[in-house]
Design an enzyme around this catalytic site. Sequence first.
Site, PDB file in Angstrom:
ATOM      1  N   ASP A 192       0.795  -1.272  -0.141  1.00 42.50           N
ATOM      2  CA  ASP A 192      -0.140  -0.083  -0.124  1.00 42.50           C
ATOM      3  C   ASP A 192       0.853   1.266   0.063  1.00 42.50           C
ATOM      4  OD1 ASP A 192      -2.568  -1.174   0.146  1.00 42.50           O
ATOM      5  OD2 ASP A 192      -2.556  -1.333   2.023  1.00 42.50           O
ATOM      6  N   ASP A 194      -7.191  -1.304  -4.808  1.00 44.17           N
ATOM      7  CA  ASP A 194      -8.255  -1.163  -3.955  1.00 44.17           C
ATOM      8  C   ASP A 194      -9.179  -0.242  -4.379  1.00 44.17           C
ATOM      9  OD1 ASP A 194      -6.970  -2.496  -1.997  1.00 44.17           O
ATOM     10  OD2 ASP A 194      -5.646  -0.821  -0.722  1.00 44.17           O
TER      11      ASP A 194
END
Length: 160
Positions: free
Chosen positions: A117, A136
Amino acid sequence: MRLLILSGLLALLIDQGSKYAVVHGMELFRRRAIDVLPPLLNFRYGENRGINFGLFDGDSDAARWLLIVFSVLVVAAVVWWVSSRRKPPVVMLSAGLLVGGALGNVADRLLYGYVLDFLNMSCCGINNPFVFNVADIFIFLGALGLILFDGDGKSRKKAP
């Protein structure tokens, strides 16, 4: 079906390319933080061993493989559902985004043991501590598209 495959492949490639460019190319893994357009957009290094926002974070190999299997089952279910009968292009595109995003995160779990991330966004005096990635975003947009444009051709009746 072609639209699902193409949009899924494109989402997967964009996700993996963005992770490589930012995490490895810009050495975010070493620098840990890069302010891009603070506070709106920042790069912050994150290793997500759970699901969204680190929920159900498990550092075990069993948790990793359980999340991989779960993601692959979701991908298979979405592909089966949209291929079971003719769906409009927006549904196929949405399914492709969801599938590509999910497979992008599966690729991370296979390669690294966790999901990379790097995106962090804050605004209006609210300091957001969470990080996420392009996969995401694709998963969210794909799921939203499937909800809004499920393609059953029936009008929704409101409850009295």
